[in-house]
Write a protein that holds these residues in place. Structure first.
Motif, PDB file in Angstrom:
ATOM      1  N   VAL A 333       0.837  -1.204   0.000  1.00 61.49           N
ATOM      2  CA  VAL A 333       0.000   0.000   0.000  1.00 61.49           C
ATOM      3  C   VAL A 333       0.865   1.245   0.000  1.00 61.49           C
ATOM      4  CG1 VAL A 333      -1.723   1.317   1.304  1.00 61.49           C
ATOM      5  CG2 VAL A 333      -1.969  -1.155   1.086  1.00 61.49           C
ATOM      6  N   HIS A 338      -0.477   6.821  -3.190  1.00 62.70           N
ATOM      7  CA  HIS A 338      -1.733   7.464  -3.571  1.00 62.70           C
ATOM      8  C   HIS A 338      -2.047   8.622  -2.629  1.00 62.70           C
ATOM      9  CE1 HIS A 338      -5.926   8.009  -4.691  1.00 62.70           C
ATOM     10  NE2 HIS A 338      -5.700   7.239  -5.744  1.00 62.70           N
ATOM     11  N   VAL A 341      -4.240   8.055   0.526  1.00 68.55           N
ATOM     12  CA  VAL A 341      -3.785   7.139   1.579  1.00 68.55           C
ATOM     13  C   VAL A 341      -2.782   7.845   2.472  1.00 68.55           C
ATOM     14  CG1 VAL A 341      -2.609   4.976   2.109  1.00 68.55           C
ATOM     15  CG2 VAL A 341      -4.185   5.090   0.161  1.00 68.55           C
ATOM     16  N   VAL A 344      -0.864   3.115   6.829  1.00 69.10           N
ATOM     17  CA  VAL A 344      -1.496   1.880   7.288  1.00 69.10           C
ATOM     18  C   VAL A 344      -1.056   1.628   8.717  1.00 69.10           C
ATOM     19  CG1 VAL A 344      -1.829  -0.587   6.867  1.00 69.10           C
ATOM     20  CG2 VAL A 344      -1.388   0.954   4.933  1.00 69.10           C
ATOM     21  N   ILE A 353      -6.296   1.013   6.868  1.00 69.41           N
ATOM     22  CA  ILE A 353      -5.752   1.914   5.861  1.00 69.41           C
ATOM     23  C   ILE A 353      -6.382   3.282   6.116  1.00 69.41           C
ATOM     24  CG2 ILE A 353      -5.513   2.418   3.410  1.00 69.41           C
ATOM     25  CD1 ILE A 353      -5.777  -0.569   2.858  1.00 69.41           C
ATOM     26  N   LEU A 355      -7.228   7.073   5.462  1.00 68.44           N
ATOM     27  CA  LEU A 355      -7.432   7.910   4.285  1.00 68.44           C
ATOM     28  C   LEU A 355      -7.309   9.386   4.633  1.00 68.44           C
ATOM     29  CD1 LEU A 355     -10.505   6.034   2.740  1.00 68.44           C
ATOM     30  CD2 LEU A 355      -8.066   5.549   2.445  1.00 68.44           C
ATOM     31  N   LEU A 402      -6.888  -1.045  -5.467  1.00 71.17           N
ATOM     32  CA  LEU A 402      -7.190   0.025  -4.513  1.00 71.17           C
ATOM     33  C   LEU A 402      -7.166   1.427  -5.122  1.00 71.17           C
ATOM     34  CD1 LEU A 402      -7.892   0.810  -1.621  1.00 71.17           C
ATOM     35  CD2 LEU A 402      -5.441   0.719  -1.062  1.00 71.17           C
ATOM     36  N   LEU A 406     -10.357   3.977  -4.731  1.00 70.74           N
ATOM     37  CA  LEU A 406     -10.246   5.282  -4.092  1.00 70.74           C
ATOM     38  C   LEU A 406     -10.727   6.390  -5.027  1.00 70.74           C
ATOM     39  CD1 LEU A 406      -6.733   4.770  -2.478  1.00 70.74           C
ATOM     40  CD2 LEU A 406      -8.890   4.967  -1.216  1.00 70.74           C
TER      41      LEU A 406
END
Length: 414
Positions: A333, A338, A341, A344, A353, A355, A402, A406
């Motif tokens: 991840v 991204h 994100v 984690v 995760i 956001l 993912l 998103l």
């Protein structure tokens, strides 16, 4: 002789007899209490890390029925143990003992009590395990309990009393007292609250329902020091974190902490209802004859399921595997880079995760449409608690999807 009963006849017109989700959901809305809202899917079969809906669509189950199916669906060792036991002896009540019950209690005492003597009270769920623990605290002669903000310990009246969320609590007040809530992970706040009137401090080593929140290093150790200094019990709720979920049997034991009461459930039965309240030292002697009970708790089928789960975790090296797969997920991840994100958090295969926008619910829905089962315990957190048998390839499939999930969710929200 009476005619045989065809169970399939009772499913007539519903999924399982060739009819899709619509018929099931229509009847669900008419005959089930509205405590869970409208189900998002009708699942009819599971195998390993996958489940199938009534239309035959396959989903990668990255939630494990809320951290319950530790070995995935239809695990052959658990199935064999359960079917063999129920074909031999299914239920006798707690007026009698069974070998499976005693064997599982032995395992759990060794796991949770360490070098101290301990005893187990078996239940059917984590909530019931926490109810038993609550009653133990009352038998200390004190009534004050320190719980944590953000805590979730269950929905029954006693468990709800130590659960923090106002939306769960307020409709059912007054609840059993006397409960004081302190900020989770704040050792100074805990020190200010614990005193000579405190019966127990109850704490989750990781707050799952609050978004997979991990306390600062040393927090559980400090809680142990404070309770010991004031003659209070340390009650650790490992209902979601225990039995290998985080890469250790129990988080607090891995950190070298001894608890007076430990509550367990979820992954212990791999879907068969079972919970356990394990007490160690003097706390183990507080519940006596007639002070608590359970009709079904610790029945031989539930106990054999628990023994099978523990055996498979040991045999297949799933503690180390959970640790490795959790780290793999975090790395994968992170490499996405991204902008939605933030990071984690968590431990082992209990992960959140985090956001940068409150779109987790929409992401969870998009994931389900794409064939992945996850959930959103907080508006800005996605929770993953896959079976401990999940593979890197399976996790990589979710991580690859993912970014699209998103982006789809953000576009839908805006």
């Amino acid at each position: 002789m009476s005619s045989p009963v065809a169970v399939s006849d009772q499913l007539s017109g519903l999924a399982g007899s060739g009819v899709g989700s619509a018929a099931v959901l229509e009847r669900y809305d008419q005959v089930l209490m509205k405590t869970f809202g409208t189900p998002k899917r009708v699942f009819v079969r599971g195998e390993g890390c996958y489940v199938w809906d009534a239309e035959g669509r396959r989903y990668l189950d990255l939630l494990s029925g809320l951290a319950v199916n530790a070995l995935g669906h239809a695990h052959p060792t658990v199935l064999s143990a359960i079917t063999g036991q129920i074909a031999t002896l299914g239920h006798v009540s707690n007026f009698f003992a069974t070998p499976a019950q005693v064997a599982l209690a032995d395992r759990l005492v060794a796991m949770a009590a360490g070098h101290r003597p301990g005893r187990v009270f078996f239940t059917n769920s984590g909530t019931e395990a926490n109810e038993a623990a609550f009653k133990i605290t009352r038998l200390t002669g004190r009534t004050k309990i320190i719980a944590c903000e953000g805590a979730f310990h269950g929905r029954s009246m006693g468990a709800l009393a130590i659960t923090h969320s106002a939306k769960y609590r307020e409709p059912f007040e007054p609840l059993p007292g006397e409960v004081t809530f302190v900020p989770y992970g704040d050792a100074d706040a805990l020190a200010a609250a614990v005193d000579g009137e405190t019966a127990a401090v109850v704490v989750e080593p990781i707050q799952g329902e609050n978004g997979v929140v991990v306390p600062p290093a040393g927090y559980l150790t400090r809680a142990r020091e404070l309770t010991a200094a004031h003659g209070a019990l340390l009650w650790i709720d490992e209902v979601q974190t225990g039995v290998g979920r985080t890469g250790d049997w129990l988080v607090h034991r891995a950190e070298g902490v001894d608890a007076d009461i430990v509550t367990l459930a979820k992954g212990l039965g791999n879907g068969f209802p079972i919970g356990a309240c394990v007490a160690a030292g003097a706390a183990a002697e507080l519940l006596g004859p007639g002070s608590h009970g359970s009709t079904f708790g610790g029945n031989p089928v539930a106990a054999i399921a628990g023994l099978a789960v523990l055996a498979v975790i040991e045999r297949d090296g799933l503690l180390a595997h959970a640790t490795a797969m959790g780290e793999h997920l975090v790395d994968a991840v992170g490499r996405l880079g991204h902008p939605l994100v933030a990071g984690v958090r968590g431990r082992g295969l209990l992960r959140g995760i985090v956001l940068t926008e409150p779109i987790a619910g929409a992401v969870s829905d998009a994931a389900l449409d794409a064939g992945f089962v996850i959930n959103a315990p907080r508006p800005d957190v996605l929770r993953l608690a896959p079976p401990l048998i999940v593979t890197a390839t399976q996790l990589d499939g979710f991580v690859a999807a993912l970014p699209g999930l998103l982006d789809t969710a953000r576009e839908g929200e805006h």
